[in-house]
Design a protein around this motif. Structure first.
Motif, PDB file in Angstrom:
ATOM      1  N   ASP A   1      -2.247 -12.857   2.212  1.00  0.00           N
ATOM      2  CA  ASP A   1      -1.464 -11.621   2.287  1.00  0.00           C
ATOM      3  C   ASP A   1      -0.636 -11.411   1.018  1.00  0.00           C
ATOM      4  O   ASP A   1      -0.596 -10.321   0.464  1.00  0.00           O
ATOM      5  CB  ASP A   1      -0.527 -11.646   3.495  1.00  0.00           C
ATOM      6  N   GLY A   2       0.018 -12.472   0.569  1.00  0.00           N
ATOM      7  CA  GLY A   2       0.837 -12.373  -0.636  1.00  0.00           C
ATOM      8  C   GLY A   2       0.002 -12.058  -1.860  1.00  0.00           C
ATOM      9  O   GLY A   2       0.420 -11.283  -2.723  1.00  0.00           O
ATOM     10  N   GLY A   3      -1.180 -12.642  -1.945  1.00  0.00           N
ATOM     11  CA  GLY A   3      -2.063 -12.379  -3.077  1.00  0.00           C
ATOM     12  C   GLY A   3      -2.525 -10.941  -3.124  1.00  0.00           C
ATOM     13  O   GLY A   3      -2.541 -10.312  -4.187  1.00  0.00           O
ATOM     14  N   ILE A   4      -2.893 -10.420  -1.969  1.00  0.00           N
ATOM     15  CA  ILE A   4      -3.344  -9.021  -1.908  1.00  0.00           C
ATOM     16  C   ILE A   4      -2.187  -8.086  -2.269  1.00  0.00           C
ATOM     17  O   ILE A   4      -2.346  -7.171  -3.085  1.00  0.00           O
ATOM     18  CB  ILE A   4      -3.932  -8.694  -0.525  1.00  0.00           C
ATOM     19  N   ALA A   5      -1.023  -8.323  -1.678  1.00  0.00           N
ATOM     20  CA  ALA A   5       0.140  -7.476  -1.965  1.00  0.00           C
ATOM     21  C   ALA A   5       0.504  -7.561  -3.445  1.00  0.00           C
ATOM     22  O   ALA A   5       0.763  -6.538  -4.091  1.00  0.00           O
ATOM     23  CB  ALA A   5       1.323  -7.892  -1.095  1.00  0.00           C
ATOM     24  N   ARG A   6       0.487  -8.760  -3.997  1.00  0.00           N
ATOM     25  CA  ARG A   6       0.800  -8.937  -5.421  1.00  0.00           C
ATOM     26  C   ARG A   6      -0.211  -8.188  -6.287  1.00  0.00           C
ATOM     27  O   ARG A   6       0.151  -7.561  -7.282  1.00  0.00           O
ATOM     28  CB  ARG A   6       0.785 -10.416  -5.769  1.00  0.00           C
ATOM     29  N   GLY A   7      -1.480  -8.243  -5.927  1.00  0.00           N
ATOM     30  CA  GLY A   7      -2.516  -7.540  -6.682  1.00  0.00           C
ATOM     31  C   GLY A   7      -2.335  -6.038  -6.658  1.00  0.00           C
ATOM     32  O   GLY A   7      -2.466  -5.367  -7.689  1.00  0.00           O
ATOM     33  N   ILE A   8      -2.013  -5.505  -5.487  1.00  0.00           N
ATOM     34  CA  ILE A   8      -1.779  -4.063  -5.377  1.00  0.00           C
ATOM     35  C   ILE A   8      -0.619  -3.655  -6.276  1.00  0.00           C
ATOM     36  O   ILE A   8      -0.715  -2.690  -7.045  1.00  0.00           O
ATOM     37  CB  ILE A   8      -1.507  -3.662  -3.913  1.00  0.00           C
ATOM     38  N   LEU A   9       0.474  -4.395  -6.195  1.00  0.00           N
ATOM     39  CA  LEU A   9       1.651  -4.040  -6.996  1.00  0.00           C
ATOM     40  C   LEU A   9       1.401  -4.214  -8.494  1.00  0.00           C
ATOM     41  O   LEU A   9       1.915  -3.436  -9.307  1.00  0.00           O
ATOM     42  CB  LEU A   9       2.863  -4.837  -6.524  1.00  0.00           C
ATOM     43  N   ALA A  10       0.587  -5.198  -8.859  1.00  0.00           N
ATOM     44  CA  ALA A  10       0.223  -5.364 -10.274  1.00  0.00           C
ATOM     45  C   ALA A  10      -0.588  -4.163 -10.747  1.00  0.00           C
ATOM     46  O   ALA A  10      -0.378  -3.655 -11.856  1.00  0.00           O
ATOM     47  CB  ALA A  10      -0.564  -6.659 -10.472  1.00  0.00           C
ATOM     48  N   LEU A  11      -1.499  -3.696  -9.916  1.00  0.00           N
ATOM     49  CA  LEU A  11      -2.292  -2.519 -10.274  1.00  0.00           C
ATOM     50  C   LEU A  11      -1.400  -1.288 -10.424  1.00  0.00           C
ATOM     51  O   LEU A  11      -1.596  -0.477 -11.329  1.00  0.00           O
ATOM     52  CB  LEU A  11      -3.388  -2.275  -9.236  1.00  0.00           C
ATOM     53  N   VAL A  12      -0.415  -1.159  -9.550  1.00  0.00           N
ATOM     54  CA  VAL A  12       0.520  -0.036  -9.640  1.00  0.00           C
ATOM     55  C   VAL A  12       1.236  -0.043 -10.979  1.00  0.00           C
ATOM     56  O   VAL A  12       1.393   0.996 -11.624  1.00  0.00           O
ATOM     57  CB  VAL A  12       1.540  -0.081  -8.474  1.00  0.00           C
ATOM     58  N   GLU A  13       1.651  -1.215 -11.419  1.00  0.00           N
ATOM     59  CA  GLU A  13       2.364  -1.329 -12.698  1.00  0.00           C
ATOM     60  C   GLU A  13       1.472  -0.931 -13.882  1.00  0.00           C
ATOM     61  O   GLU A  13       1.978  -0.471 -14.902  1.00  0.00           O
ATOM     62  CB  GLU A  13       2.901  -2.738 -12.898  1.00  0.00           C
TER      63      GLU A  13
ATOM     64  N   ILE B   1       0.843  -1.206   0.000  1.00  0.00           N
ATOM     65  CA  ILE B   1       0.000   0.000   0.000  1.00  0.00           C
ATOM     66  C   ILE B   1       0.878   1.257   0.000  1.00  0.00           C
ATOM     67  O   ILE B   1       0.618   2.212  -0.734  1.00  0.00           O
ATOM     68  CB  ILE B   1      -0.975   0.001   1.195  1.00  0.00           C
ATOM     69  N   LYS B   2       1.914   1.244   0.807  1.00  0.00           N
ATOM     70  CA  LYS B   2       2.806   2.404   0.881  1.00  0.00           C
ATOM     71  C   LYS B   2       3.468   2.669  -0.479  1.00  0.00           C
ATOM     72  O   LYS B   2       3.536   3.811  -0.944  1.00  0.00           O
ATOM     73  CB  LYS B   2       3.864   2.162   1.956  1.00  0.00           C
ATOM     74  N   ILE B   3       3.940   1.613  -1.133  1.00  0.00           N
ATOM     75  CA  ILE B   3       4.540   1.748  -2.461  1.00  0.00           C
ATOM     76  C   ILE B   3       3.505   2.273  -3.452  1.00  0.00           C
ATOM     77  O   ILE B   3       3.787   3.180  -4.243  1.00  0.00           O
ATOM     78  CB  ILE B   3       5.107   0.391  -2.934  1.00  0.00           C
ATOM     79  N   ALA B   4       2.296   1.705  -3.404  1.00  0.00           N
ATOM     80  CA  ALA B   4       1.234   2.103  -4.330  1.00  0.00           C
ATOM     81  C   ALA B   4       0.881   3.578  -4.175  1.00  0.00           C
ATOM     82  O   ALA B   4       0.725   4.298  -5.168  1.00  0.00           O
ATOM     83  CB  ALA B   4       0.004   1.226  -4.116  1.00  0.00           C
ATOM     84  N   GLU B   5       0.749   4.016  -2.942  1.00  0.00           N
ATOM     85  CA  GLU B   5       0.389   5.414  -2.714  1.00  0.00           C
ATOM     86  C   GLU B   5       1.492   6.353  -3.181  1.00  0.00           C
ATOM     87  O   GLU B   5       1.224   7.386  -3.791  1.00  0.00           O
ATOM     88  CB  GLU B   5       0.030   5.633  -1.245  1.00  0.00           C
ATOM     89  N   LYS B   6       2.738   5.966  -2.935  1.00  0.00           N
ATOM     90  CA  LYS B   6       3.866   6.809  -3.346  1.00  0.00           C
ATOM     91  C   LYS B   6       3.974   6.890  -4.866  1.00  0.00           C
ATOM     92  O   LYS B   6       4.180   7.958  -5.432  1.00  0.00           O
ATOM     93  CB  LYS B   6       5.160   6.257  -2.758  1.00  0.00           C
ATOM     94  N   ARG B   7       3.807   5.766  -5.550  1.00  0.00           N
ATOM     95  CA  ARG B   7       3.992   5.739  -7.006  1.00  0.00           C
ATOM     96  C   ARG B   7       2.811   6.287  -7.791  1.00  0.00           C
ATOM     97  O   ARG B   7       2.988   6.768  -8.908  1.00  0.00           O
ATOM     98  CB  ARG B   7       4.281   4.318  -7.467  1.00  0.00           C
ATOM     99  N   THR B   8       1.605   6.188  -7.232  1.00  0.00           N
ATOM    100  CA  THR B   8       0.423   6.598  -8.001  1.00  0.00           C
ATOM    101  C   THR B   8      -0.238   7.875  -7.507  1.00  0.00           C
ATOM    102  O   THR B   8      -0.979   8.496  -8.254  1.00  0.00           O
ATOM    103  CB  THR B   8      -0.651   5.485  -7.992  1.00  0.00           C
ATOM    104  N   GLY B   9      -0.034   8.220  -6.256  1.00  0.00           N
ATOM    105  CA  GLY B   9      -0.726   9.363  -5.688  1.00  0.00           C
ATOM    106  C   GLY B   9      -2.177   9.070  -5.349  1.00  0.00           C
ATOM    107  O   GLY B   9      -2.906   9.947  -4.896  1.00  0.00           O
ATOM    108  N   LEU B  10      -2.604   7.827  -5.559  1.00  0.00           N
ATOM    109  CA  LEU B  10      -3.967   7.420  -5.220  1.00  0.00           C
ATOM    110  C   LEU B  10      -4.014   6.892  -3.793  1.00  0.00           C
ATOM    111  O   LEU B  10      -2.982   6.527  -3.223  1.00  0.00           O
ATOM    112  CB  LEU B  10      -4.453   6.324  -6.180  1.00  0.00           C
TER     113      LEU B  10
END
Length: 121
Positions: free
Chosen positions: A104-116, A18-27
């Motif tokens: 946990d891994g699935g959720i984290a992987r999904g968030i990072l995939a969305l970021v990409e 989540i922290k990576i996603a927020e930093k990279r996307t601003g969402l």
């Protein structure tokens, strides 16, 4: 787990994503894990709407492990950056990880995939 009850997201793996996603996307990114009831999409939309003014720039991943349901809800501004195809690809990635019982891994992987897949806004 009682109906409507959610688990507290204590996973460092999810919080890091989540922290990576927020930093990279601003969402704004949030995760709900719990019972989504008889109408999972409607419940996910309600939970997303409960984010208030931040909902338009928010992405919610709602996961009901017992019912094997996943809903990804994007607000109006977030939707400009994440289309349905991107969400479907992330959901497929998550499902594969859920299948080996790694929530946990699935959720984290999904968030990072969305970021990409998120287009710069």
């Amino acid at each position: 787990m009682a109906p409507g009850e959610a688990t507290v997201i204590e996973s460092a793996q999810i919080q890091r994503a989540i922290k990576i996603a927020e930093k990279r996307t601003g969402l704004n990114w949030s995760v709900f894990v719990g019972d989504l009831g008889a109408e999972p999409r409607a419940e996910a939309l309600n939970r997303h709407g409960a984010l208030g003014p931040a909902a338009s720039e928010s992405v919610l991943l709602a996961v009901d492990p017992a019912a094997h349901r996943l809903e990804i809800v994007t607000g109006t501004r977030a939707r400009r950056r994440l289309d349905d195809r991107s969400c479907a690809l992330a959901a497929a990635s998550m499902a594969g990880t859920f299948a080996v019982r790694d929530l946990d891994g699935g959720i984290a992987r999904g968030i990072l995939a969305l970021v990409e897949h998120a287009r710069r806004g």
